[in-house]
Write a protein that holds these residues in place. Structure first.
Motif, mmCIF file in Angstrom:
data_model
loop_
_atom_site.group_PDB
_atom_site.id
_atom_site.type_symbol
_atom_site.label_atom_id
_atom_site.label_comp_id
_atom_site.label_asym_id
_atom_site.label_seq_id
_atom_site.Cartn_x
_atom_site.Cartn_y
_atom_site.Cartn_z
ATOM 1 N N UNK A 118 0.853 -1.194 0.000
ATOM 2 C CA UNK A 118 0.000 0.000 0.000
ATOM 3 C C UNK A 118 0.883 1.236 0.000
ATOM 4 N N UNK A 119 0.236 2.395 -0.027
ATOM 5 C CA UNK A 119 0.918 3.675 0.121
ATOM 6 C C UNK A 119 0.930 4.025 1.605
ATOM 7 N N UNK A 120 2.077 4.392 2.119
ATOM 8 C CA UNK A 120 2.240 4.782 3.510
ATOM 9 C C UNK A 120 2.882 6.167 3.546
ATOM 10 N N UNK A 121 2.888 6.767 4.722
ATOM 11 C CA UNK A 121 3.629 8.007 4.905
ATOM 12 C C UNK A 121 4.156 8.064 6.327
ATOM 13 N N UNK A 122 5.250 8.786 6.485
ATOM 14 C CA UNK A 122 5.724 9.147 7.809
ATOM 15 C C UNK A 122 5.319 10.593 8.010
ATOM 16 N N UNK A 123 4.937 10.919 9.240
ATOM 17 C CA UNK A 123 4.429 12.257 9.525
ATOM 18 C C UNK A 123 4.984 12.713 10.864
ATOM 19 N N UNK A 124 5.568 13.877 10.852
ATOM 20 C CA UNK A 124 6.064 14.484 12.082
ATOM 21 C C UNK A 124 5.427 15.855 12.198
ATOM 22 N N UNK A 125 4.780 16.115 13.319
ATOM 23 C CA UNK A 125 4.089 17.393 13.485
ATOM 24 C C UNK A 125 5.091 18.531 13.529
ATOM 25 N N UNK A 126 4.755 19.703 13.023
ATOM 26 C CA UNK A 126 3.418 20.060 12.612
ATOM 27 C C UNK A 126 3.101 19.703 11.158
ATOM 28 N N UNK A 127 4.072 19.761 10.228
ATOM 29 C CA UNK A 127 3.733 19.595 8.817
ATOM 30 C C UNK A 127 4.757 18.835 8.001
ATOM 31 N N UNK A 128 5.569 18.030 8.591
ATOM 32 C CA UNK A 128 6.595 17.307 7.839
ATOM 33 C C UNK A 128 6.063 15.927 7.489
ATOM 34 N N UNK A 129 5.882 15.646 6.197
ATOM 35 C CA UNK A 129 5.403 14.339 5.772
ATOM 36 C C UNK A 129 6.164 13.869 4.559
ATOM 37 N N UNK A 130 6.257 12.550 4.415
ATOM 38 C CA UNK A 130 6.878 11.942 3.239
ATOM 39 C C UNK A 130 6.152 10.645 2.951
ATOM 40 N N UNK A 131 5.644 10.505 1.726
ATOM 41 C CA UNK A 131 4.949 9.294 1.312
ATOM 42 C C UNK A 131 5.933 8.294 0.718
ATOM 43 N N UNK A 132 5.626 7.010 0.875
ATOM 44 C CA UNK A 132 6.408 5.941 0.289
ATOM 45 C C UNK A 132 5.494 4.747 0.078
ATOM 46 N N UNK A 133 5.987 3.720 -0.576
ATOM 47 C CA UNK A 133 5.152 2.593 -0.932
ATOM 48 C C UNK A 133 5.788 1.286 -0.489
ATOM 49 N N UNK A 134 4.951 0.371 0.005
ATOM 50 C CA UNK A 134 5.372 -1.013 0.223
ATOM 51 C C UNK A 134 4.819 -1.844 -0.921
ATOM 52 N N UNK A 135 5.678 -2.661 -1.541
ATOM 53 C CA UNK A 135 5.248 -3.531 -2.632
ATOM 54 C C UNK A 135 5.423 -4.990 -2.254
#
Length: 135
Positions: A118-135
């Motif tokens: 699926x598509x996942x993301x890491x998120x650190x408040x307040x607005x730092x995010x990065x999407x990545x994928x598990x295959x």
């Protein structure tokens, strides 16, 4: 690039890989991180109720775990420095370090389900995010 960004070491992973993610200061000034915010791991769930602002595409981000938090004391990232966390997706351990200061491991799993492609993301408040994928 003249800001602070979240990153992962790759954009695609296989389940069981170690995911490295963090924040890099590409700006010209020091940035402080002083609250014990956790890194959240979210999964994109299609056809879930609700939607994210600006991203109403019949789905929603669902938190599945967190992977560490900054210490209560202030840590600084000077220009060019980064703070990285490693998340072992097999047994859910994590390690972290920020500007030479330890980051407290904080392992909360919201779901005991195994990871799925699926598509996942890491998120650190307040607005730092990065999407990545598990295959």
């Amino acid at each position: 690039m003249n800001d602070v960004y979240a990153f992962t070491d790759r954009n695609t992973y296989r389940i069981g890989d170690v995911v490295e993610f963090g924040i890099v200061n590409c700006g010209d000034e020091r940035e402080a991180f002083g609250n014990p915010y956790p890194w959240w791991i979210d999964k994109w769930v299609a056809n879930a109720s609700g939607c994210m602002p600006g991203k109403c595409t019949s789905g929603a981000w669902e938190p599945i775990a967190d992977a560490g938090y900054t210490p209560a004391v202030i840590c600084f990232l000077n220009p060019g420095e980064n703070w990285t966390v490693q998340w072992n997706t097999t047994n859910w351990w994590d390690t972290a370090e920020a500007s030479g200061s330890p980051v407290c491991p904080y392992d909360i799993r919201i779901h005991d389900d195994p990871l799925t492609p699926a598509i996942y993301r890491v998120r650190y408040e307040p607005n730092f995010t990065k999407e990545f994928e598990f295959v």
